[in-house]
Design an enzyme around this catalytic site. Sequence first.
Site, PDB file in Angstrom:
ATOM      1  N   SER B  18       0.863  -1.170   0.000  1.00  0.00           N
ATOM      2  CA  SER B  18       0.000   0.000   0.000  1.00  0.00           C
ATOM      3  C   SER B  18       0.909   1.233   0.000  1.00  0.00           C
ATOM      4  CB  SER B  18      -0.932  -0.075   1.205  1.00  0.00           C
ATOM      5  OG  SER B  18      -1.939   0.894   1.128  1.00  0.00           O
ATOM      6  N   HIS B  45      -2.373  -1.250  -3.590  1.00  0.00           N
ATOM      7  CA  HIS B  45      -3.446  -0.260  -3.430  1.00  0.00           C
ATOM      8  C   HIS B  45      -3.067   0.998  -4.199  1.00  0.00           C
ATOM      9  CE1 HIS B  45      -4.530  -1.998   0.814  1.00  0.00           C
ATOM     10  NE2 HIS B  45      -4.937  -2.778  -0.171  1.00  0.00           N
ATOM     11  N   ASP B 138      -4.924  -4.069   5.826  1.00  0.00           N
ATOM     12  CA  ASP B 138      -5.166  -5.090   4.806  1.00  0.00           C
ATOM     13  C   ASP B 138      -3.910  -5.955   4.654  1.00  0.00           C
ATOM     14  OD1 ASP B 138      -6.629  -6.379   2.821  1.00  0.00           O
ATOM     15  OD2 ASP B 138      -5.913  -5.042   1.230  1.00  0.00           O
TER      16      ASP B 138
END
Lengths: 273, 197
Positions: B18, B45, B138
């Site tokens: 991310s 992401h 996540d």
Amino acid sequence: MKADLIKEDELHILLIDVAQKYGYDFTEYSMASLKRRVNRLCLIDKHKSFAELRYRILNDEEYLSRFVEEITVNVTEMFRDPSFYKTIRETIIPELATHPHIKIWLAGCSTGEEVYSLSIVLHETGLLHKTLLYATDINPSVLEVAKQGIYAIGDMKLYSENYINSGGIKDFSTYYSAIYDHIKLIDELKLNTVFATHNLVADRSFNEFQLIICRNVLIYFNKDLQEKVLTLFDDSLENSAFLALGSKETIRFSDLESKYTQIGREKIWRKNC
Amino acid sequence: MEEKLLNKKIELLVIGGSAGSFDVLLQVIPKIKSDINFPIIIILHRKSNTPTSIAKIFSSKTNLPVIECEEKEILQPGTIYFSPPDYHLLVENDHSVSLDSSEKVNYSRPSIDVTFKNLADLYHENLAAILLSGANSDGAKGLFYIKRNNGITIVQDPAVAEIKFMPQQAINLFEVDHIFNIEEIINYINNINTTLN
């Protein structure tokens, strides 16, 4: 994170049961997604075993509706992928405009956000009055939402941005009236729209169209079913008509490839004459 | 047990990242040897309306083919696959890719957890996974699930990660197999399925 309650061989058994008893055939759906959806449903509804889920589905028709609603994906938004709607507005609409009457099929329309997006484009380009728009989905309950045209007010900021990025020129808020925390789209937008159930797996072609839009539906099907549905679309498109798919879907590797020409960079193809 | 772990073949490497991961990938991907015999999937992401293709950016930095996944793409060894923005990425039994535009998970689509779980169920002990920098939780649970399915679990050392939250979440949750800096990550990848690993 727990291991799946429903294993793949059990899922197959369940899908065959459902196909035989109710006529909903999910056996050719993409298994990885479907397995995830079914196990997600088991978590939400707190099923303890495969046997329990199977019993409930086969003996409770109302629960079957819930099952169908939950395992089919109904995530959508207005003017999803603005560049797609920009191409529709600037490239496809001028071609459609040459026809005295326009017939469009939006397959897998879910809760209707993309139906109204298209209606707005047709309205702004002066074609809505001579267009017949068929909006279909396998799932009767999402069609009820689609017919209402009532959506959460919190989504309007995103939808308005999408609309502007897609080439929209008006004040987006002129298309709806707010009622508490919801908005209702103006009735004019659904004047020539027919909402109806249609199952892409089992049902046949029902008309000929100048444009078919089916976005993020084929991704949930396996290759064989994708091919069948693409053939159904091919049978339902006039010569020189357009087929529009989701941003990661393609007719590459299918029988349609040689008969269609892609329009620019979007996932829109035109049937050769 | 130890012997068995040493000899297992890695059939797929998955990397989740991310915020702060893009720069790590810019350092790692150019150093990956061109003769690796497994595919690499990268779940990153990012903003959904990024105009430039991520595949294009990385293609110029490596001899390995870099692809932003399309529907039903069959995974090939020696190829790097990026998840497209706004879709979860799943792999089928026949090693073809299925994309899924369903609800966000951990406020994310693609979700690293979704892909990690799917791959753990498919590849079991033949899977290696790396979780990089990020400000989101996540991936941690998915990485633990991979560990419970006997896959190899690696996190970027939070001490050197641009945003340590994501790898730290995994470390807090379970005992990861390796905590690596960027050099160690590169070394690890280049020695997968060789006698050294």
